[in-house]
Scaffold this motif. Sequence first.
Motif, mmCIF file in Angstrom:
data_model
loop_
_atom_site.group_PDB
_atom_site.id
_atom_site.type_symbol
_atom_site.label_atom_id
_atom_site.label_comp_id
_atom_site.label_asym_id
_atom_site.label_seq_id
_atom_site.Cartn_x
_atom_site.Cartn_y
_atom_site.Cartn_z
ATOM 1 N N TYR A 147 0.655 -1.272 -0.027
ATOM 2 C CA TYR A 147 0.029 -0.096 -0.140
ATOM 3 C C TYR A 147 0.755 1.207 -0.048
ATOM 4 O O TYR A 147 0.400 2.197 -0.375
ATOM 5 C CB TYR A 147 -0.986 0.058 1.156
ATOM 6 N N ILE A 148 2.067 1.180 0.801
ATOM 7 C CA ILE A 148 2.666 2.523 0.960
ATOM 8 C C ILE A 148 3.506 2.876 -0.378
ATOM 9 O O ILE A 148 3.766 4.257 -0.527
ATOM 10 C CB ILE A 148 3.902 2.178 1.906
ATOM 11 N N CYS A 149 3.628 1.999 -1.519
ATOM 12 C CA CYS A 149 4.037 2.670 -2.850
ATOM 13 C C CYS A 149 2.804 3.501 -3.259
ATOM 14 O O CYS A 149 3.352 4.146 -4.515
ATOM 15 C CB CYS A 149 4.160 1.391 -3.603
ATOM 16 N N SER A 195 2.567 -0.355 7.403
ATOM 17 C CA SER A 195 3.485 0.470 7.901
ATOM 18 C C SER A 195 4.992 -0.076 7.365
ATOM 19 O O SER A 195 5.161 -1.240 7.246
ATOM 20 C CB SER A 195 3.536 0.698 9.571
ATOM 21 N N CYS A 196 5.504 0.909 6.560
ATOM 22 C CA CYS A 196 6.730 0.337 6.056
ATOM 23 C C CYS A 196 7.892 0.197 6.988
ATOM 24 O O CYS A 196 8.838 -0.479 6.749
ATOM 25 C CB CYS A 196 7.364 1.490 5.053
ATOM 26 N N GLY A 197 7.529 0.975 8.234
ATOM 27 C CA GLY A 197 8.596 0.498 9.306
ATOM 28 C C GLY A 197 9.572 1.498 9.553
ATOM 29 O O GLY A 197 10.504 1.282 10.352
ATOM 30 N N GLN A 198 9.922 2.386 8.678
ATOM 31 C CA GLN A 198 11.208 3.341 8.883
ATOM 32 C C GLN A 198 10.963 4.290 10.040
ATOM 33 O O GLN A 198 11.838 4.526 10.519
ATOM 34 C CB GLN A 198 11.041 4.577 7.524
ATOM 35 N N CYS A 199 9.810 4.759 10.419
ATOM 36 C CA CYS A 199 9.700 5.890 11.581
ATOM 37 C C CYS A 199 9.301 4.901 12.885
ATOM 38 O O CYS A 199 8.174 4.281 12.673
ATOM 39 C CB CYS A 199 8.602 6.707 11.262
ATOM 40 N N THR A 200 9.717 5.349 13.846
ATOM 41 C CA THR A 200 9.517 4.537 15.226
ATOM 42 C C THR A 200 8.061 4.706 15.527
ATOM 43 O O THR A 200 7.181 3.729 15.774
ATOM 44 C CB THR A 200 10.527 5.001 16.325
ATOM 45 N N PRO A 201 7.624 5.904 15.538
ATOM 46 C CA PRO A 201 6.287 6.294 16.139
ATOM 47 C C PRO A 201 5.060 5.217 15.281
ATOM 48 O O PRO A 201 4.138 4.660 15.525
ATOM 49 C CB PRO A 201 5.757 7.658 15.664
ATOM 50 N N CYS A 202 5.140 5.330 13.913
ATOM 51 C CA CYS A 202 4.464 4.777 12.961
ATOM 52 C C CYS A 202 4.463 3.056 13.223
ATOM 53 O O CYS A 202 3.536 2.293 13.184
ATOM 54 C CB CYS A 202 4.667 5.052 11.564
ATOM 55 N N ARG A 203 5.709 2.536 12.992
ATOM 56 C CA ARG A 203 6.029 1.030 13.314
ATOM 57 C C ARG A 203 5.301 0.491 14.663
ATOM 58 O O ARG A 203 4.724 -0.388 14.371
ATOM 59 C CB ARG A 203 7.392 1.000 12.998
ATOM 60 N N THR A 213 4.727 13.633 13.013
ATOM 61 C CA THR A 213 6.220 13.593 13.322
ATOM 62 C C THR A 213 7.021 12.513 12.202
ATOM 63 O O THR A 213 8.311 12.596 12.450
ATOM 64 C CB THR A 213 6.302 12.768 14.951
ATOM 65 N N THR A 214 6.049 11.942 11.237
ATOM 66 C CA THR A 214 6.687 11.035 10.455
ATOM 67 C C THR A 214 7.220 11.389 9.226
ATOM 68 O O THR A 214 7.008 12.600 8.761
ATOM 69 C CB THR A 214 5.707 9.807 10.410
ATOM 70 N N ILE A 215 7.933 10.472 8.523
ATOM 71 C CA ILE A 215 8.500 10.830 7.181
ATOM 72 C C ILE A 215 7.194 11.096 6.300
ATOM 73 O O ILE A 215 7.315 11.873 5.417
ATOM 74 C CB ILE A 215 9.365 9.683 6.637
ATOM 75 N N CYS A 216 6.179 10.103 6.292
ATOM 76 C CA CYS A 216 5.128 10.495 5.377
ATOM 77 C C CYS A 216 3.753 10.655 6.063
ATOM 78 O O CYS A 216 3.769 10.319 7.266
ATOM 79 C CB CYS A 216 5.184 9.247 4.099
ATOM 80 N N ALA A 217 2.783 10.711 5.130
ATOM 81 C CA ALA A 217 1.259 11.156 5.845
ATOM 82 C C ALA A 217 0.807 9.824 6.003
ATOM 83 O O ALA A 217 -0.366 9.710 6.472
ATOM 84 C CB ALA A 217 0.559 11.633 4.811
ATOM 85 N N PHE A 218 1.444 8.640 5.635
ATOM 86 C CA PHE A 218 0.735 7.315 6.242
ATOM 87 C C PHE A 218 0.320 7.243 7.670
ATOM 88 O O PHE A 218 -0.925 6.907 7.846
ATOM 89 C CB PHE A 218 1.732 6.018 6.012
ATOM 90 N N TYR A 219 1.168 7.761 8.690
ATOM 91 C CA TYR A 219 0.701 7.791 9.916
ATOM 92 C C TYR A 219 -0.188 8.565 10.235
ATOM 93 O O TYR A 219 -1.116 8.284 11.015
ATOM 94 C CB TYR A 219 2.150 7.792 10.840
HETATM 95 S S1 SF4 Z 1 4.908 7.266 8.453
HETATM 96 FE FE1 SF4 Z 1 5.563 6.716 6.258
HETATM 97 S S2 SF4 Z 1 7.585 6.436 6.043
HETATM 98 FE FE2 SF4 Z 1 7.252 6.534 8.490
HETATM 99 S S3 SF4 Z 1 7.028 4.340 9.168
HETATM 100 FE FE3 SF4 Z 1 4.848 5.057 8.462
HETATM 101 S S4 SF4 Z 1 4.594 4.213 6.386
HETATM 102 FE FE4 SF4 Z 1 6.742 4.278 6.720
#
Ligand code: SF4
Lengths: 408, 161
Positions: A162-164, A334-342, A378-384
């Motif tokens: 999905y993250i793609c 979750s792609c797992g890159q950001c701690t809060p999201c993962r 606080t995360t890299i992308c808007a997924f969270y």
């Molecule tokens: S916020 Fe985006 S980049 Fe960060 S872990 Fe979640 S999916 Fe990945």
Amino acid sequence: MTGERTLTRNFHRPDAHTLAAYRGTGGYTAWEKAQTMEPAAITEEVKKSNLRGLGGAGFPTGMKWSFIPKNHTGPVYLVINADEGEPGTFKDRYLLERDPHALIEGMLIAARAIRSAVGFVYIRGEYVEPWRRFSAAAREATDAGYLGRGFDVVVHRGAGAYICGEETGLISSLEGRKGWPKLKPPFPAIKGAFGAPTIVNNVETICHLPHIINRGAGWFASLGTKTQGGTRMYSVSGRVKRPGVYEASVAITLRQVIYDLAEGVTGNGRLKAVVPGGSSAAILRADEIDVTMDVDGLKNAGTMAGSAGVIVMDETVSIPEALMVVARFYAHESCGQCTPCRESTGWIYKITERIVEGRGRKEDLDTVLDVARRGAGTTICAFYDGAVGPYISYIEKFRDEFEALIPK
Amino acid sequence: MSLTAPLAFPPEQLAEVHRLQALYPDRRAALLPVLHMAQDAFGYISLEVEEYVAGLFDMTPAHVHEVVTFYTMFFQRPKGRHVVAICHNLSCHLAGAPRILTHLKERLGVEVGETTDDGRVTLLSVECLCACEHAPMMQVDDRYEFDLTPARVDRILEGLR
Ligand code: SF4
Ligand SMILES: Cc1cc2nc3c(=O)[nH]c(=O)nc-3n(C[C@H](O)[C@H](O)[C@H](O)COP(=O)(O)O)c2cc1C
Ligand code: FES
């Protein structure tokens, strides 16, 4: 009331995906016209039309195009986001299968505006039939001389993630890597695919372009609201009489989408809640549906237009169970890159699951709300942020239902 | 794969690999399309396949492995001749997907992620396939199957040899 239909006008024709049928209904005449226009004039027309991106973020399309550096001399790429994956959304599937030439014609127009010689169409891996249909159309368009003369289209298949769908994740994936989103800035318009300025646009956004060029920015703008022009495709599913994809003005209300387009609620017939813009949009209660579906209308209502995936729930639906299903999705994707999201997506899924199974704890709801609020933004992308929308809104708006499941 | 027949694409497919690599500004962008081809040709992406594909791209096998494990559509172990993937996301859930999943497990005698003993079917439970207007739905190999009922599921399973 629902106004004019343009994107979906040929969907009823069994041969709508063919070049002959597309040309027979005026196809590729906008491209002829666009070729007589200066690139800057095309961008100007799209700006005036108030077209806003229909992939999720709702960003003004013409403005995005104008971020391509003016003095840039190297390649510029057009990337079409056909990675449709937002739960509750299925419009791009229809466009790829039933009107692929509209996307090709729109790409030709966009490519001229941004001076791109190559476009990539990133289609989600599971969409095998849409991929075949679109690839066949691209071959037809090449044989007919629309493609291959200054602009080529490369059709690219994803492989399930999905993250793609997030534009920088999509670019990573297109480049042959895992689909990890990247921090912005730099925005793709400055440094995108293969390091070059790149415009990422959704399928439906691009399919509007032939009509805007043919009929004018004023016409398109007049179909919508002050800040967003046009119609869009509503994907309606869940507990409704007629689930399906419907094209209507962005100024239609959510009530009209549910009761007029989809003909009302099933289950016990009484509406309890509705998600208006794909699963990442905050949920609305039955008494909150008199809002227009445009980007600003839904933003003012505390939710978002997103991908216009409308998921309807009647009174018999358990909201905690619905949240558990949604939370499972975010935990998985979750792609797992950001701690809060993962970490949070995993834990919140576990907590919602134990609440639904009758093993919840008194403090669980406040823990989820607290964790969700703190991680947002606080995360890299808007997924969270897209996960936080449902976490908070389901619990705040239906707290009683959650509490009823937690042992005293 | 036996040692006497090293794993490799036949010449036509190798030509296709080179055609795909030439489509992109950077040839490594053809990795996903080539992995799809490899999975079709070799059944699944074993470590041996990863190594072979890495060679086609002058990449390290570790890079290929990282990509393969990121995406849900690549199988790292042998799969059944057919893959049945039921959607378990919200709209399908609301339309009775859990009941359909139970039915599938009973009929096939496997849990999610497992393959039937005869190697016929691998059962998966997946996120939204974006055909929610036909919930509950599932993907069977390349096809989407819509508006499922237990009876419809039975008919579909009978068609899988
Ligand atoms: S916020 Fe985006 S980049 Fe960060 S872990 Fe979640 S999916 Fe990945
Ligand atoms: C987690 C996430 C998933 C997304 N999925 C999609 C998608 O499936 N399709 C899409 O067009 N845009 C998706 N987007 C939005 C894209 O990042 C991007 O805004 C969009 O493709 C731009 O095109 P548009 O301006 O024409 O809408 C997603 C965004 C996020 C944060
Ligand atoms: S929820 Fe099953 S296809 Fe979307």
